[in-house]
Each structure stands twice: as C-alpha cells, then as structure tokens.
Design a protein around this motif. Structure first.
Motif, PDB file in Angstrom:
ATOM      1  N   VAL A 116       0.869  -1.168   0.000  1.00 35.91           N
ATOM      2  CA  VAL A 116       0.000   0.000   0.000  1.00 35.91           C
ATOM      3  C   VAL A 116       0.904   1.216   0.000  1.00 35.91           C
ATOM      4  CG1 VAL A 116      -1.811   1.257   1.219  1.00 35.91           C
ATOM      5  CG2 VAL A 116      -1.746  -1.248   1.323  1.00 35.91           C
ATOM      6  N   GLY A 117       0.745   2.067  -1.005  1.00 41.24           N
ATOM      7  CA  GLY A 117       1.594   3.249  -1.094  1.00 41.24           C
ATOM      8  C   GLY A 117       0.829   4.426  -1.661  1.00 41.24           C
ATOM      9  N   ALA A 166       1.453   6.760  -8.791  1.00 40.17           N
ATOM     10  CA  ALA A 166       1.117   5.658  -7.891  1.00 40.17           C
ATOM     11  C   ALA A 166      -0.269   5.102  -8.213  1.00 40.17           C
ATOM     12  CB  ALA A 166       1.184   6.115  -6.429  1.00 40.17           C
ATOM     13  N   ARG A 167      -1.232   5.987  -8.470  1.00 40.03           N
ATOM     14  CA  ARG A 167      -2.590   5.528  -8.815  1.00 40.03           C
ATOM     15  C   ARG A 167      -2.586   4.781 -10.141  1.00 40.03           C
ATOM     16  NH1 ARG A 167      -4.258  10.714  -7.439  1.00 40.03           N
ATOM     17  NH2 ARG A 167      -4.845  11.082  -9.592  1.00 40.03           N
ATOM     18  N   GLU A 168      -1.813   5.260 -11.098  1.00 38.98           N
ATOM     19  CA  GLU A 168      -1.751   4.621 -12.408  1.00 38.98           C
ATOM     20  C   GLU A 168      -1.085   3.253 -12.329  1.00 38.98           C
ATOM     21  OE1 GLU A 168      -2.449   4.076 -16.340  1.00 38.98           O
ATOM     22  OE2 GLU A 168      -3.116   5.826 -15.202  1.00 38.98           O
ATOM     23  N   MET A 180      -3.962   4.958  -2.592  1.00 41.63           N
ATOM     24  CA  MET A 180      -5.068   5.650  -1.945  1.00 41.63           C
ATOM     25  C   MET A 180      -5.616   6.716  -2.894  1.00 41.63           C
ATOM     26  SD  MET A 180      -4.672   3.892   0.702  1.00 41.63           S
ATOM     27  CE  MET A 180      -5.758   4.545   1.931  1.00 41.63           C
ATOM     28  N   GLN A 181      -6.759   7.265  -2.565  1.00 41.16           N
ATOM     29  CA  GLN A 181      -7.420   8.267  -3.404  1.00 41.16           C
ATOM     30  C   GLN A 181      -6.523   9.466  -3.673  1.00 41.16           C
ATOM     31  OE1 GLN A 181     -10.663  10.335  -1.582  1.00 41.16           O
ATOM     32  NE2 GLN A 181     -11.592  10.855  -3.526  1.00 41.16           N
ATOM     33  N   ASP A 182      -5.850   9.962  -2.652  1.00 36.21           N
ATOM     34  CA  ASP A 182      -5.039  11.165  -2.830  1.00 36.21           C
ATOM     35  C   ASP A 182      -3.571  10.843  -3.115  1.00 36.21           C
ATOM     36  OD1 ASP A 182      -4.486  10.209  -0.340  1.00 36.21           O
ATOM     37  OD2 ASP A 182      -4.800  12.089   0.720  1.00 36.21           O
ATOM     38  N   SER A 183      -3.320   9.653  -3.641  1.00 37.17           N
ATOM     39  CA  SER A 183      -1.962   9.275  -4.017  1.00 37.17           C
ATOM     40  C   SER A 183      -1.506  10.080  -5.220  1.00 37.17           C
ATOM     41  CB  SER A 183      -1.910   7.785  -4.375  1.00 37.17           C
ATOM     42  OG  SER A 183      -2.245   6.988  -3.277  1.00 37.17           O
ATOM     43  N   SER A 184      -0.215  10.010  -5.489  1.00 37.35           N
ATOM     44  CA  SER A 184       0.309  10.670  -6.678  1.00 37.35           C
ATOM     45  C   SER A 184      -0.304  10.016  -7.921  1.00 37.35           C
ATOM     46  CB  SER A 184       1.829  10.552  -6.717  1.00 37.35           C
ATOM     47  OG  SER A 184       2.208   9.210  -6.987  1.00 37.35           O
ATOM     48  N   ASP A 185      -0.337  10.764  -9.003  1.00 34.65           N
ATOM     49  CA  ASP A 185      -0.902  10.231 -10.246  1.00 34.65           C
ATOM     50  C   ASP A 185      -0.183   8.965 -10.675  1.00 34.65           C
ATOM     51  OD1 ASP A 185      -2.718  12.309 -10.366  1.00 34.65           O
ATOM     52  OD2 ASP A 185      -1.500  13.528 -11.720  1.00 34.65           O
TER      53      ASP A 185
END
Length: 157
Positions: free
Chosen positions: A53-54, A79-81, A72-77
C-alpha cells in the motif's frame, strides 16, 4: 502466516510510534524507494505473497514489485496509475472492507463453480441415460445460468 510490515522514509522515532500504535509486526524506518522494492523482492524470493500500500512517487518501485499494489485516493498520479487497486478513500480502514469484499467474492466464485459443475454433470448424465430430452436439459442449463448470473448481482457488503 500474515505479517504486516511498515516501510517508511520517515525517521525511526516516528515510525516506531506509528508501528506501536497500529500494533504492526515490524517496521523499517528511513527506507529509500529502491530499498522498499528490494525488501519486497526479498520477501517474494522467500515465497511470500506481498501486498504493498503506497501513496507517493517514492512508493512506485515497491508498488511495481509487489504481487498486489494498492494506492489511496489522494496518491500521486503515478502511484494511482501503477497500482492494481486504487481506493476511493484515503482512510486505511477501507483496506479491511476491500479484504472482506475480496474474500466474499472468491467464496461466491467457488460456490458458483461447484454448483455449475455438479448441475451440468447431472444434466449430462440424465441426458446420456435418456432420462431427459436435449430440449429439457438445454432449458434447465440456460435457466440455471440465468439464475446464477442474477444471484451474482447481490451486494456483498
């Protein structure tokens, strides 16, 4: 065996306090991004399945190394990608809900599979013995498929 380890770039005192508060099995502080990935690779080399989880760019090497990666929702773009799963919240309690949902869905898949194999085998057997016509077995098979598909729309949370 389930083990929860926190890998963080933060200082040891902060990491120790958080690990103690969350009752984690272990923690590593002042860890560089490449060291996070190396630690995960080492765990995988020893046969462990690793969930990471990061939320930041510094977590992306570890996210890409893990078996399952969660951002998470407010992760860096980035990390989300890169993550396999992105939570719609920044609340870590959502991980518990995600786990429950995954376990329930796997149980549903296994139960449906067992039922389908047994039901279709019965239809094949009854058809081969001449106890049911092909029209009847086809109708029962299609009706069963529809019923299972409809039952899968139930909410599991």
């Amino acid at each position: 065996m389930t083990k929860v380890v926190m890998l963080t770039g933060n200082c040891d005192s902060a990491a120790k306090a958080v690990a103690h508060e969350l009752d984690l099995d272990d923690y590593r502080a002042s860890v560089l991004p490449e060291d996070k990935a190396a630690y995960i690779k080492m765990l995988k080399d020893h046969g462990h399945t690793v969930i990471m989880v990061g939320d930041g760019i510094n977590d992306t090497p570890a996210l890409s190394t893990a078996d399952v990666s969660i951002s998470m929702q407010d992760s860096s773009d980035l990390a989300r990608e890169l993550a396999d799963i992105t939570l719609v919240s920044s609340n870590l309690n959502e991980l518990v809900i995600l786990r429950r949902l995954a376990m329930n869905l796997f149980e549903r898949i296994h139960a449906n599979y067992r039922f389908i194999v047994a039901f279709n085998s019965s239809l094949i057997g009854l058809g081969a013995l001449g106890l049911m016509s092909p029209n009847t077995t086809s109708l029962l098979h299609n009706g069963c498929t529809f019923a299972i598909a409809a039952s899968c729309t139930r909410n599991y949370l």
